[in-house]
Scaffold this motif. Structure first.
Motif, PDB file in Angstrom:
ATOM      1  N   LEU A  33       0.841  -1.208   0.000  1.00  0.00           N
ATOM      2  CA  LEU A  33       0.000   0.000   0.000  1.00  0.00           C
ATOM      3  C   LEU A  33       0.873   1.254   0.000  1.00  0.00           C
ATOM      4  N   MET A  34       1.923   1.221   0.815  1.00  0.00           N
ATOM      5  CA  MET A  34       2.820   2.380   0.889  1.00  0.00           C
ATOM      6  C   MET A  34       3.406   2.690  -0.495  1.00  0.00           C
ATOM      7  N   GLY A  35       3.860   1.651  -1.196  1.00  0.00           N
ATOM      8  CA  GLY A  35       4.432   1.843  -2.537  1.00  0.00           C
ATOM      9  C   GLY A  35       3.400   2.335  -3.526  1.00  0.00           C
ATOM     10  N   TRP A  79      -8.275   5.365  -3.148  1.00  0.00           N
ATOM     11  CA  TRP A  79      -9.144   4.177  -3.175  1.00  0.00           C
ATOM     12  C   TRP A  79      -8.619   3.159  -4.183  1.00  0.00           C
ATOM     13  N   GLN A  80      -8.205   3.666  -5.360  1.00  0.00           N
ATOM     14  CA  GLN A  80      -7.670   2.783  -6.397  1.00  0.00           C
ATOM     15  C   GLN A  80      -6.400   2.080  -5.896  1.00  0.00           C
ATOM     16  N   ALA A  81      -5.544   2.838  -5.195  1.00  0.00           N
ATOM     17  CA  ALA A  81      -4.314   2.244  -4.646  1.00  0.00           C
ATOM     18  C   ALA A  81      -4.663   1.135  -3.656  1.00  0.00           C
ATOM     19  N   GLY A  82      -5.713   1.355  -2.866  1.00  0.00           N
ATOM     20  CA  GLY A  82      -6.151   0.341  -1.904  1.00  0.00           C
ATOM     21  C   GLY A  82      -6.638  -0.915  -2.608  1.00  0.00           C
ATOM     22  N   ARG A  83      -7.436  -0.731  -3.673  1.00  0.00           N
ATOM     23  CA  ARG A  83      -7.963  -1.892  -4.417  1.00  0.00           C
ATOM     24  C   ARG A  83      -6.828  -2.671  -5.082  1.00  0.00           C
ATOM     25  N   GLU A  84      -5.872  -1.931  -5.666  1.00  0.00           N
ATOM     26  CA  GLU A  84      -4.724  -2.619  -6.299  1.00  0.00           C
ATOM     27  C   GLU A  84      -3.949  -3.405  -5.242  1.00  0.00           C
ATOM     28  N   THR A  85      -3.813  -2.808  -4.059  1.00  0.00           N
ATOM     29  CA  THR A  85      -3.046  -3.452  -2.991  1.00  0.00           C
ATOM     30  C   THR A  85      -3.693  -4.764  -2.548  1.00  0.00           C
ATOM     31  N   VAL A  86      -5.017  -4.763  -2.373  1.00  0.00           N
ATOM     32  CA  VAL A  86      -5.646  -5.997  -1.886  1.00  0.00           C
ATOM     33  C   VAL A  86      -5.581  -7.104  -2.938  1.00  0.00           C
ATOM     34  N   VAL A  87      -5.630  -6.732  -4.218  1.00  0.00           N
ATOM     35  CA  VAL A  87      -5.529  -7.765  -5.262  1.00  0.00           C
ATOM     36  C   VAL A  87      -4.108  -8.366  -5.273  1.00  0.00           C
ATOM     37  N   THR A  88      -3.087  -7.501  -5.187  1.00  0.00           N
ATOM     38  CA  THR A  88      -1.709  -8.015  -5.141  1.00  0.00           C
ATOM     39  C   THR A  88      -1.520  -8.879  -3.894  1.00  0.00           C
ATOM     40  N   THR A  89      -2.088  -8.435  -2.781  1.00  0.00           N
ATOM     41  CA  THR A  89      -1.973  -9.208  -1.538  1.00  0.00           C
ATOM     42  C   THR A  89      -2.596 -10.593  -1.703  1.00  0.00           C
ATOM     43  N   ALA A  90      -3.767 -10.640  -2.339  1.00  0.00           N
ATOM     44  CA  ALA A  90      -4.428 -11.934  -2.551  1.00  0.00           C
ATOM     45  C   ALA A  90      -3.538 -12.858  -3.379  1.00  0.00           C
ATOM     46  N   THR A  91      -2.887 -12.302  -4.410  1.00  0.00           N
ATOM     47  CA  THR A  91      -2.010 -13.114  -5.269  1.00  0.00           C
ATOM     48  C   THR A  91      -0.872 -13.711  -4.444  1.00  0.00           C
ATOM     49  N   VAL A  92      -0.178 -12.854  -3.684  1.00  0.00           N
ATOM     50  CA  VAL A  92       0.993 -13.308  -2.918  1.00  0.00           C
ATOM     51  C   VAL A  92       0.571 -14.277  -1.813  1.00  0.00           C
ATOM     52  N   MET A  93      -0.500 -13.932  -1.114  1.00  0.00           N
ATOM     53  CA  MET A  93      -0.898 -14.759   0.033  1.00  0.00           C
ATOM     54  C   MET A  93      -1.393 -16.134  -0.401  1.00  0.00           C
ATOM     55  N   LEU A  94      -2.048 -16.211  -1.559  1.00  0.00           N
ATOM     56  CA  LEU A  94      -2.539 -17.520  -2.004  1.00  0.00           C
ATOM     57  C   LEU A  94      -1.356 -18.445  -2.298  1.00  0.00           C
ATOM     58  N   ILE A  95      -0.284 -17.895  -2.875  1.00  0.00           N
ATOM     59  CA  ILE A  95       0.908 -18.712  -3.135  1.00  0.00           C
ATOM     60  C   ILE A  95       1.478 -19.204  -1.797  1.00  0.00           C
ATOM     61  N   LEU A  96       1.508 -18.300  -0.818  1.00  0.00           N
ATOM     62  CA  LEU A  96       2.073 -18.664   0.483  1.00  0.00           C
ATOM     63  C   LEU A  96       1.224 -19.737   1.172  1.00  0.00           C
ATOM     64  N   ILE A  97      -0.093 -19.576   1.118  1.00  0.00           N
ATOM     65  CA  ILE A  97      -0.980 -20.573   1.747  1.00  0.00           C
ATOM     66  C   ILE A  97      -0.814 -21.927   1.041  1.00  0.00           C
ATOM     67  N   ALA A  98      -0.713 -21.876  -0.288  1.00  0.00           N
ATOM     68  CA  ALA A  98      -0.531 -23.117  -1.052  1.00  0.00           C
ATOM     69  C   ALA A  98       0.791 -23.784  -0.674  1.00  0.00           C
TER      70      ALA A  98
END
Lengths: 434, 169
Positions: free
Chosen positions: A70-72, A272-291
């Motif tokens: 989000l910061m980036g 708001w757009q930065a927040g939405r982009e952040t949660v989508v990137t987070t979902a991508t990274v976290m799903l790999i980690l959970i897998a």
């Protein structure tokens, strides 16, 4: 069927699924679930899936990932990346290849605001490529420098690469962040040296930029002041023991938002757009980690790490030889696999070998993340190359890859320097954290 | 199917909105907690709220991630494969995503039932964990629905929703 054979079949199945374009996280989920089912029963596999998904998603340590992303994203949306670039340009822009060097320094600064290499390459690409084209820089240098400079995002803290490594190997995120500082700076210096050297032999690659007056230099540096303040606050806060990494991430993201809003460079819709982009990137990274947490118990049950360990021990190499062998595997795998996927797939196998040999896990973490960085610009799947291509559609992939060679070799040199001098990575964590 | 797609798009947009709101809330709470701690008054239970809100951040955006084709894949051989094989693989992996997320939703529901039975809650302010496991199950079910719909659209109409970002708000 023995557990080892089941494990080998699982690995082979995983490679086939990956080659057939199945998304990495889904392939790991499928193989991990099937493997755990085969070796431990359906009930265990199902409850593992639910418990790992919830435990990892609610892990306090992993909060740093969305917060630093989000910061980036906010820094990029509020024009801070341009200010960083302009400040770097004011200092080094006049010399030959100065715009390219300014891009690298800008990337280094942006990397200290963001944990993502892709964000760094995309943001700095938008800012710097047009400028370099205007001053007739060779497109091989201009695109190569953005792709390579962008990779600094996962070495210079905050880094999502370090967070993933820390979680998978149970190491301290704070120590890893500190360990990345000096190697990151070393790489910035080596990149700038490589650009300068290239422009000595091929002046046409990077002509001089226009001179800036002293007041202009001061104005550019003052404009970038708040950004340096945020970097100092977050990294310095961890360094000085003021914040935990999670708190630093929250404070950094909050500070960047407040600065953007107060300076009127960030609108609510961009935020708001930065927040939405952040949660989508987070979902991508976290799903790999959970897998990865689905596949790791399967690998452990199948005794594959032990078998690889016995094989490597049988080679009778000294610890440095084993280290170089493993790093070589990472560099080669980086040509074919996405960085995080590579990390989560290989660490369960390599990390026990590394610790058995008495190799410092923090040092190893820095080396592995640097090898991941190389993967980001290695053909044929270097992610940053495609990011740069999307920003510079007029430059062919062949030109971008040929521009990258210089930086890839520089990174290899940095990797070898870090293997030879572990103190570069370990000095800060060993002196600042008990 | 168009009606189903617009309902799915609305739900996907809503869940991503919940995720983004949770992210901004987490940021604000951490910032406020650090500032309040400097004055000797940290926010009681801040970590309980932020860690549970992270479940909403991570899984709230999962359906949008799948809708956008945001999952990382190795596309080394894509150009070498015939178009028909690529299309078949797209359908197959969309179905696989639907199956995996449906299994996750079901497993999370089972876990939530267990958490409710055992009264599992966070350490300081006793937030029931089952609430967030239900949320996880709902978001996973939505992702499964989105992926299944994507597979149906690919198979029946040859349309790939991942290339139509514009119709999602």
């Amino acid at each position: 069927m023995t557990p080892t054979v089941t494990g080998l079949l699982g690995l082979a199945g995983l490679l086939v699924l990956l080659a057939l374009r199945m998304p990495v996280a889904l392939a790991m989920f499928a193989v991990g679930f099937a493997g755990n089912w085969a070796l431990n029963g359906l009930g265990a596999a199902t409850s593992l899936m639910a418990s790992e998904a919830f435990t990892l998603a609610s892990s306090p340590e992993l909060m740093v990932i969305p917060l630093f992303i989000l910061m980036g994203n906010v820094a990029s949306a509020s024009g801070m990346s341009r200010q960083l670039y302009e400040a770097a340009y004011a200092v080094v822009g006049r010399v030959r290849g100065g715009l390219a060097s300014a891009t690298i320094i800008g990337c280094g600064g942006f990397a200290a605001l963001s944990g993502s290499s892709v964000a760094a390459a995309l943001t700095m690409g938008k800012v710097a490529l047009g400028e370099m084209e205007r001053y007739r820089y060779d497109p091989r240098l201009s695109t190569g420098v953005v792709a390579a400079g962008g990779t600094l995002g996962i070495l210079i803290p905050p880094s999502t690469g370090f967070v993933i490594y820390a979680i998978l190997t149970e190491q301290s995120i704070g120590r890893l962040f500190l360990a990345g500082v000096l190697p990151g700076l070393l790489l910035v210096v080596l990149f700038v040296a490589a650009v300068s050297l290239l422009c000595v032999f091929r002046p046409d690659f990077g002509p001089r930029g226009p001179a800036t007056s002293v007041p202009e230099k001061l104005r550019a540096l003052v404009a970038a002041g708040p950004i340096f303040g945020v970097i100092l606050l977050t990294i310095g806060g961890i360094y000085g023991g003021l914040f935990s990494p999670v708190e630093a991430a929250g404070v950094g993201a909050g500070a960047v938002i407040l600065i953007g809003l107060l300076r009127r460079r960030l609108g609510l819709s961009a935020l708001w757009q930065a927040g939405r982009e952040t949660v989508v990137t987070t979902a991508t990274v976290m799903l790999i980690l959970i897998a990865a947490y689905m596949i790791n118990p399967f690998m452990a049950l199948s005794d594959i790490p032990e078998a690889v360990g016995i094989f490597i021990n049988g080679l009778d190499l000294p610890p440095t030889g084993v280290l170089l062998l493993i790093l070589g595997v990472y560099v080669v795998l980086g040509c074919f696999l996405e960085g995080f996927a590579m990390l989560v797939l290989t660490l369960p196998i390599f990390f026990p070998i590394i610790t058995d040999l008495g190799i410092d896990p923090i040092w190893f973490g820095v080396l592995v993340v640097l090898a991941l960085e190389m993967g980001l610009i290695s053909p044929p799947v270097g992610l940053n190359v495609f990011i740069v291509k999307s920003v510079a559609p007029g430059v062919s992939l062949g030109q971008i890859f040929s521009g990258i060679i210089l930086f890839w070799v520089t990174m290899l040199a940095a990797l070898l320097v870090l293997v030879a001098f572990p103190q570069i990575a370990l000095f800060l964590p060993n002196t600042m954290i008990d | 199917m168009r009606r189903l797609r617009s309902i799915a798009n609305a739900l996907i947009g809503l869940s991503a909105t919940i995720a983004a709101l949770a992210l901004f809330t987490v940021t604000a709470i951490i910032l406020a907690d650090v500032v309040a701690r400097a004055f000797g008054r940290p926010i009681y239970g801040a970590q309980d709220i932020t860690t549970m809100a992270m479940v909403l951040v991570v899984f709230g955006a999962m359906a949008l991630c799948d809708r956008r084709g945001g999952h990382v894949a190795v596309d080394l051989f894509e150009r070498r494969f015939p178009d028909r094989l690529n299309r078949l693989l797209d359908i197959l992996w969309a179905l696989a995503a639907a199956l995996i997320f449906a299994t996750l939703a079901w497993a999370a529901l089972e876990s939530a039932r267990l958490s409710q039975m055992l009264n599992l809650a966070t350490n300081l302010i006793d937030l029931p964990k089952a609430w967030f496991q239900w949320a996880l199950a709902a978001f996973a079910a939505l992702t499964a629905l989105g992926a299944a719909l994507r597979a149906a659209e690919l198979a029946l109409r040859g349309e790939d929703v991942r290339s139509r970002e514009g119709d999602l708000r």
